[in-house]
Design a protein around this motif. Structure first.
Motif, short mmCIF file in Angstrom:
data_model
loop_
_atom_site.label_atom_id
_atom_site.label_comp_id
_atom_site.label_asym_id
_atom_site.label_seq_id
_atom_site.Cartn_x
_atom_site.Cartn_y
_atom_site.Cartn_z
N GLN A 56 9.03 74.96 -31.50
CA GLN A 56 9.48 74.36 -30.11
C GLN A 56 10.08 73.04 -30.22
O GLN A 56 10.35 72.69 -29.08
N CYS A 57 9.47 72.43 -31.14
CA CYS A 57 10.15 70.92 -31.14
C CYS A 57 11.51 70.82 -31.59
O CYS A 57 12.06 69.58 -31.59
N VAL A 58 12.02 71.90 -32.10
CA VAL A 58 13.54 71.74 -32.65
C VAL A 58 14.43 71.89 -31.31
O VAL A 58 14.26 72.71 -30.52
N SER A 59 15.25 71.02 -31.38
CA SER A 59 16.23 70.89 -30.13
C SER A 59 17.42 72.00 -30.02
O SER A 59 17.74 72.64 -29.00
N SER A 60 17.66 72.24 -31.24
CA SER A 60 18.69 73.19 -31.56
C SER A 60 18.87 73.96 -32.78
O SER A 60 18.42 73.24 -33.66
N PHE A 61 19.33 75.08 -32.72
CA PHE A 61 19.32 75.67 -34.12
C PHE A 61 20.92 76.21 -34.26
O PHE A 61 21.47 76.79 -33.23
N SER A 62 21.34 76.17 -35.49
CA SER A 62 22.64 76.73 -35.80
C SER A 62 22.49 78.22 -36.11
O SER A 62 21.14 78.75 -36.19
N LYS A 63 23.55 79.24 -36.39
CA LYS A 63 23.21 80.62 -36.62
C LYS A 63 22.35 80.51 -37.73
O LYS A 63 21.51 81.47 -37.79
#
Length: 863
Positions: free
Chosen positions: A792-799
């Motif tokens: 939940q702390c990760v702002s964005s994920f790549s594919k």
């Protein structure tokens, strides 16, 4: 010719004894056909035919004449039957004799001269001149022993000159076989003797009236002859000479009898004095007899003699009697003081106390000796109790040796006799140590309470019985005439006696409190009843024995029907002792439980526990048994038992191998909850605890708090390293979710976390299989929560980053799937929801296949 008749046969004579000329009636068979047929009748060899009067063929009346034989047959001779026989005999009594100084109207034959000096009973003064046979009939000594007569007639005598003369005694002793007719004759003799004494000179004149007439006629004839002679006045005449002769005869007679008459007067005065002494010898000998009987301890005899003397001479005005009686009173007063001193002596038996009180009552002692005795006994009991305490305190301080005989509890003491003779109420009995050596090992306070109780039980019952006898008047003799007055005094002193009983019981309670419960006394009471060395408190076992002792004392006193309100202080003492024993036992048990930690060896058995739970259960069972023996459970069945199971000292030092010891403790706690406490519940119910369920519930709650604390500590120790390694592992090598390569499998951090979890699993499994699921599930929850937080702390994920994150989360979830809980599933769901959704079905399939392959590899490595 008429047929011949049978010879006469005499079968009876009445009376069968008597003096000469006694009229008798002869009875028999064939005593003749008429007066003419009777030709002969002899009694004792004397012919009595002249006085015989024929009445019938079976009866003849006659008078007995003088005979040579004292006893003989009665022979009847008839013309028709001849010389007869006799089956009975007649006893001829001697006629009454006349003394030399007795008046007589007829001439006494010199042959029958009677000298009273030769006819006396031995031991009697000749001057008393008493008749040897007052009844005038022959004496026939009986066969009744003198001792039997003395028992039949106490304080009486068979001596007819004695003041205590008993006619019945005299008749049994001297005329036991005398017939009634002879006794009637004796009555006649006594009446004649009495009439002679009463008539005196008049009887003498009447008896010699004919002699007086003859003398008168002779004197008248002489007077006529002198008158006819006419020379009665001439000097030298026959009349003058006769007068001179008579005067000289009178003077000579006076000279002859003056000495005799003088001796007679002296003898009469001496006889009178001796008669007085003989008649009142009881009084004159009484002072000496009192002294002798007092020395012999015959107080009953003294009292009887005093009562008799008081009734006879208490109001006398005769100086000599008053003087002797005053001496008697002096000795009786000394006896009163002696008896009172004996009454107030201690120790003394109840029998002696009653005896002395009765003696003093009979002697009309002033005051109230019974109440004085009660007061003295009360003071003595209190002194005994105080001395008992002082002796044991001295012994405790080393002044007395342990072998002091005076301080030892006698095996035959009142306390032991009661405990051995009958069981006490409520199913218990006072048990004395079988081994005498144990008596020396028992604490000083315990032996003191036993001795003190023995003093009270041995003394108070007799004290109470003495009071009961005092109230109902049985202490006093009826002849004292003061029973009702003394009973009234007793009723007025009921409150005083009640105060005495209260003081004894209160003193007993205070002395016991001073020895065992000093905190319950004031400072002033402690100075009087304390002084014990209380540095080493008594254990529950010794307190239980003390409770037994005090309870037995209470029941022994209750058996005397002492009112309950007077014994309430003892009941209160028992209550306080039970509370003290309970608290002491619980305190000692708690200390024993705490000391169990020192015995912990951390050796685990097949069930995953050490010996500590079993030792804990043993301590608790011993405590319950101790409380049961002291009858404490029945009084405090609802008392809450609790042990500070959360105490850090309970399970010993766990600094070394901390995590393993925590795990062992958790296993022990689990065993306590599932097995030990259930066993204790059964013991509680068996021993009478009515609130066993509540006790177990409270104990389990305390145990669970400890378990929860220890469990959290263990989980914290095991989960923190695993959880803490996740975030550094994820971002190792500057990993970035926005810019990463396509996933080829799970990374190393996840493998390391799973290996750590497997390591914890193995560690728990070696101790307790039952703890594995609980521990691993809790660690899984912590790991899942941390993964959810990190995602939940990760702002964005790549594919590729989303695929890699999903791969690792799914792999972790599948690896620990048996230990997933609602909380961990929720955390995993939240972690997946934080990832971007996959756009193609092929991507999902690819991730799933990779997860399964990696999980199988992980499981293989973990195994």
């Amino acid at each position: 010719m008429s047929p011949a008749r049978q010879p006469p046969l005499v079968t009876g004579i009445s009376p069968n004894e008597g003096a000469p000329w006694t009229k008798v009636t002869i009875r028999g068979e064939n005593l003749g056909t008429g007066a003419n047929d009777l030709i002969g009748l002899s009694i004792c060899g004397h012919n009595c035919l002249l006085t015989a009067e024929w009445m019938s063929a079976s009866k003849i009346v006659c008078r007995v004449g003088p005979a040579k034989d004292d006893k003989g047959e009665i022979i009847v001779t008839t013309k028709s039957g001849g010389h007869g026989t006799s089956t009975v005999s007649f006893k001829l009594l001697k006629p009454e004799r006349i003394g030399i100084l007795d008046q007589s109207a007829v001439w006494v034959d010199e042959l029958n001269y009677y000298d009273m000096r030769t006819d006396r009973n031995k031991g009697i003064s000749p001057l008393s001149l008493r008749p040897a046979n007052p009844l005038g009939i022959d004496i026939d000594k009986g066969k009744v022993p003198l001792k039997d007569l003395e028992n039949m007639f106490p304080s009486m005598s068979g001596d007819f000159t004695s003041e205590n003369f008993s006619a019945t005694w005299y008749l049994i002793e001297n005329h036991s076989s005398t017939s009634f007719e002879q006794l009637r004759a004796a009555v006649g003799n006594l009446k004649k003797q009495a009439s002679k004494k009463n008539e005196g000179s008049l009887a003498y004149v009447k008896g010699g009236l004919s002699t007086f007439f003859e003398a008168q006629d002779a004197l008248a004839a002489i007077h006529q002859k002198l008158e006819s002679d006419g020379t009665e006045k001439v000097e030298g005449s026959m009349t003058q000479r006769l007068e001179n002769v008579l005067n000289r005869a009178s003077e000579t007679a006076d000279t002859l009898f003056q000495e005799v008459l003088g001796r007679k007067d002296k003898a009469d005065s001496t006889r009178n004095a001796l008669n007085v002494l003989q008649r009142f010898k009881f009084l004159f000998n009484l002072p000496l007899n009192i002294e002798r009987n007092i020395q012999k301890g015959d107080y009953d005899v003294v009292i009887n003699d005093y009562e008799k003397a008081k009734s006879l001479f208490g109001n006398t005005e005769v100086p000599v009697f008053k003087k002797v009686y005053s001496e008697v009173e002096t000795r009786i007063e000394a006896l009163r003081k002696l008896l009172l001193d004996k009454l107030l002596e201690t120790p003394s038996t109840l029998h002696d106390q009653k005896r002395y009180i009765r003696y003093l009552s009979d002697l009309h002692a002033p005051g109230d000796p019974a109440w004085q005795c009660i007061v003295a006994q009360h003071k003595w009991i209190l002194q005994l109790m105080q001395n008992c305490k002082e002796d044991y305190i001295k012994e405790q301080k080393g002044i007395h040796t342990l072998g002091g005989v005076s301080l030892e509890l006698d095996r035959s003491s009142a306390l032991n006799r009661i405990s051995l003779s009958a069981p006490v109420k409520r199913g218990g009995s006072f048990q004395t140590p079988k081994d005498d050596s144990r008596h020396y090992k028992s604490p000083q306070q315990v032996r003191f309470v036993e001795k003190l109780s023995d003093v009270v039980i041995s003394q108070l019952p007799n004290f109470w019985k003495l009071w009961i006898s005092y109230v109902n008047g049985s202490l006093f003799s009826e002849k004292s005439g003061q029973v009702e007055k003394l009973k009234k005094n007793a009723r007025q002193r009921q409150n005083d006696f009640k105060g005495m009983i209260e003081e004894v019981t209160r003193r007993l309670v205070q002395l016991v409190r001073g020895a065992l419960l000093p905190s319950s006394l004031t400072e002033q009471q402690l100075r009087q009843y304390g002084g014990w060395d209380t540095k080493t408190p008594l254990s529950g076992v010794w307190l239980t024995q003390v409770i037994h002792t005090v309870r037995l004392s209470h029941e022994a006193l209750s058996a005397l029907e002492i009112p309950n309100d007077l014994l309430q202080v003892i009941q209160d003492l028992l209550q306080d002792l039970r509370v003290h024993c309970l608290l002491t036992t619980l305190q000692h048990t708690e200390e024993d439980v705490k000391r169990l930690a020192e015995k912990e060896d951390w050796v685990v058995d097949n069930e995953g526990i050490t010996s500590l739970p079993a030792q804990f259960e043993q301590c608790m069972v011993q405590m319950l048994q101790s409380l049961k023996d002291g009858s404490i459970i029945s009084r405090f069945s609802s008392f809450s038992l609790s042990v500070d199971l959360a105490s850090p000292d309970l399970f010993g030092s766990i600094q070394e191998d901390f995590e393993q010891h925590l795990l062992i403790i958790l296993s022990n706690c689990q065993y306590l909850e599932r097995h030990t406490f259930l066993n204790l519940a059964e013991h509680l119910e068996k021993n009478g605890f009515t609130t066993a369920e509540k006790i177990i519930r409270v104990s389990i709650e305390a145990l669970r708090q400890l378990d929860e604390y220890l469990f959290e500590t263990y989980i914290e120790k095991k989960s923190d390293p695993i959880v803490g390694s996740l975030e550094p592992g994820i971002y190792a090598g500057y990993f970035d979710w926005k810019d990463c390569l396509p996933p080829t499998g799970v990374r190393s951090y996840l493998k390391e976390a799973l290996v750590s979890i497997i390591s914890v699993h193995a560690e728990v499994f070696t101790v307790s299989k039952e703890l594995v699921s609980r521990v691993i599930s809790k660690i899984t929850e912590a790991v899942a929560e941390e993964m959810s937080r990190l995602m939940q702390c990760v702002s964005s994920f790549s594919k590729n980053g989303a695929l890699q994150a999903r791969l690792e989360i799914c792999a972790l979830q599948d690896a620990i799937e048996p230990y997933l809980t609602t909380e961990s599933l929720t955390s995993f769901k939240q972690a997946l929801e934080a990832l971007p959704q996959l756009q193609t079905r092929s991507g999902i399939i690819e991730v799933t296949l990779i997860c399964r392959i990696k999980n199988s590899q992980i499981h293989t490595q973990g195994s």
